[in-house]
Enzyme design. Sequence first.
Site, short mmCIF file in Angstrom:
data_model
loop_
_atom_site.label_atom_id
_atom_site.label_comp_id
_atom_site.label_asym_id
_atom_site.label_seq_id
_atom_site.Cartn_x
_atom_site.Cartn_y
_atom_site.Cartn_z
CE LYS A 163 -3.58 2.72 0.46
NZ LYS A 163 -4.64 2.94 -0.53
CE LYS B 99 -3.08 7.56 6.75
NZ LYS B 99 -3.90 6.38 6.56
P1 NAD Z 1 -12.64 8.82 7.14
O1 NAD Z 1 -12.00 9.83 8.00
O2 NAD Z 1 -13.67 9.24 6.15
O3 NAD Z 1 -13.31 7.65 8.04
C1 NAD Z 1 -12.79 7.20 9.25
C2 NAD Z 1 -13.97 6.85 10.15
O4 NAD Z 1 -13.46 6.29 11.36
C3 NAD Z 1 -14.82 8.06 10.53
O5 NAD Z 1 -16.18 7.77 10.30
C4 NAD Z 1 -14.53 8.25 12.03
O6 NAD Z 1 -15.66 8.75 12.74
C5 NAD Z 1 -14.20 6.83 12.44
N1 NAD Z 1 -13.37 6.78 13.64
C6 NAD Z 1 -12.21 7.44 13.87
N2 NAD Z 1 -11.71 7.10 15.08
C7 NAD Z 1 -12.59 6.21 15.61
C8 NAD Z 1 -12.63 5.50 16.84
N3 NAD Z 1 -11.66 5.64 17.76
N4 NAD Z 1 -13.68 4.68 17.06
C9 NAD Z 1 -14.65 4.52 16.14
N5 NAD Z 1 -14.66 5.17 14.95
C10 NAD Z 1 -13.64 6.00 14.70
O7 NAD Z 1 -11.45 8.05 6.41
P2 NAD Z 1 -11.52 7.19 5.05
O8 NAD Z 1 -11.28 8.08 3.89
O9 NAD Z 1 -12.71 6.30 5.09
O10 NAD Z 1 -10.17 6.33 5.23
C11 NAD Z 1 -10.08 5.26 6.18
C12 NAD Z 1 -8.75 4.57 5.96
O11 NAD Z 1 -8.69 4.04 4.62
C13 NAD Z 1 -7.52 5.48 6.11
O12 NAD Z 1 -6.47 4.76 6.69
C14 NAD Z 1 -7.20 5.87 4.68
O13 NAD Z 1 -5.84 6.21 4.53
C15 NAD Z 1 -7.58 4.59 3.93
N6 NAD Z 1 -7.99 4.76 2.52
C16 NAD Z 1 -8.80 5.79 2.14
C17 NAD Z 1 -9.17 5.91 0.79
C18 NAD Z 1 -10.07 7.04 0.31
O14 NAD Z 1 -10.14 7.25 -0.92
N7 NAD Z 1 -10.75 7.77 1.18
C19 NAD Z 1 -8.72 4.98 -0.14
C20 NAD Z 1 -7.93 3.91 0.29
C21 NAD Z 1 -7.56 3.82 1.63
#
Ligand code: NAD
Length: 313
Positions: free
Chosen positions: A170, A238
């Site tokens: 990744k 990050k």
């Molecule tokens: P996001 O910020 O939209 O979602 C994260 C969710 O986790 C939020 O709903 C938040 O409320 C919840 N959360 C945070 N801390 C928490 C806790 N302690 N307990 C319960 N819930 C909690 O992020 P995202 O864009 O969905 O990304 C999530 C992961 O996937 C990240 O590591 C990101 O790097 C990775 N990612 C994102 C994408 C993208 O296009 N957005 C693509 C591939 C990978």
Amino acid sequence: MDLGFIGLGVMGEPMAGHLVAAGHDVVVFNRSHAKVQALESRGAVGGTSPAHVGEKADVVITMLPDSPEVDEVLFGTEGVVTTLRPGSLVIDCSTISPDAAVAIGARLADRDIAFVDAPVSGGDAGAKAGTLAVMMGGDDESVRRAGEVLTAVAASLVHVGPVGAGQLVKAANQMLVAGNIALVAEAVTLLQRTGVDVEAALAVLGGGLAASKVLEMKAPKMLARDFAPGFRVDLHHKDLKIALAAAEQARIAVPLTGVITQLVQALRSAGDGGLDHSALIRALERLSGAAVEGTRSSTPHSVSEGGQPCRQH
Ligand code: NAD
């Protein structure tokens, strides 16, 4: 299968929705409760804490911003492991450092709980379509079990090595995506500054060796000034820091990744960390003294007779 899903953000909400649609019993939890309610209306069971999810599930999937959140959800006072039974499986789809994944795997193994790091690529569009690419790290049996679950969200599932290997792949993915975005942004800025028909230019570029998913998906967002995430700049920063640390540990030089990380940092310093990573074009525009105002417009920058872009207000 009895599944738990924690972290219902941009990626997690549609992924959990696909798992419900595939016929699994899914208990969901998120820090903000509105997201839980949205999934309940689609057939999931709302959890009240990570511990509650662990009590109900045999397989728990996490999709959280970074390793501190994954640690808290798994090992905190109301964490998943306080209730999850031995023999269960945790699948972490978040993007975290390979070292953190290895440490989490070891702590779970102490409790006889299997672990697979399974970060994903494909963005919010791939999550919504259920066509993510998943890079899985773990032992053969755990990866086989994880694959049975994740097939509902993925077009491609590949076992890339032991725990932590998924996160290394990744990291490489995020280097490639960021570098590609930076060059698409530079190319679009050049085309706009020189008065070329940008739509026509992108059409021909998309048919040649320069074609890429990033060109196809992110150039239109740059032209439309539509920087609603998507993938937030802060999250990509990050991921680039994870890639730089992994390169340092491997004792290799990744100079382009270093430069792009600095551009992404400049974007964050200017207050754009919450925008989609296609907003990298704003950092490049600032370097060139071009217009950066407006994050949403149906038309690209217009170009004046002298080749200078007109400012949008
Ligand atoms: P996001 O910020 O939209 O979602 C994260 C969710 O986790 C939020 O709903 C938040 O409320 C919840 N959360 C945070 N801390 C928490 C806790 N302690 N307990 C319960 N819930 C909690 O992020 P995202 O864009 O969905 O990304 C999530 C992961 O996937 C990240 O590591 C990101 O790097 C990775 N990612 C994102 C994408 C993208 O296009 N957005 C693509 C591939 C990978």
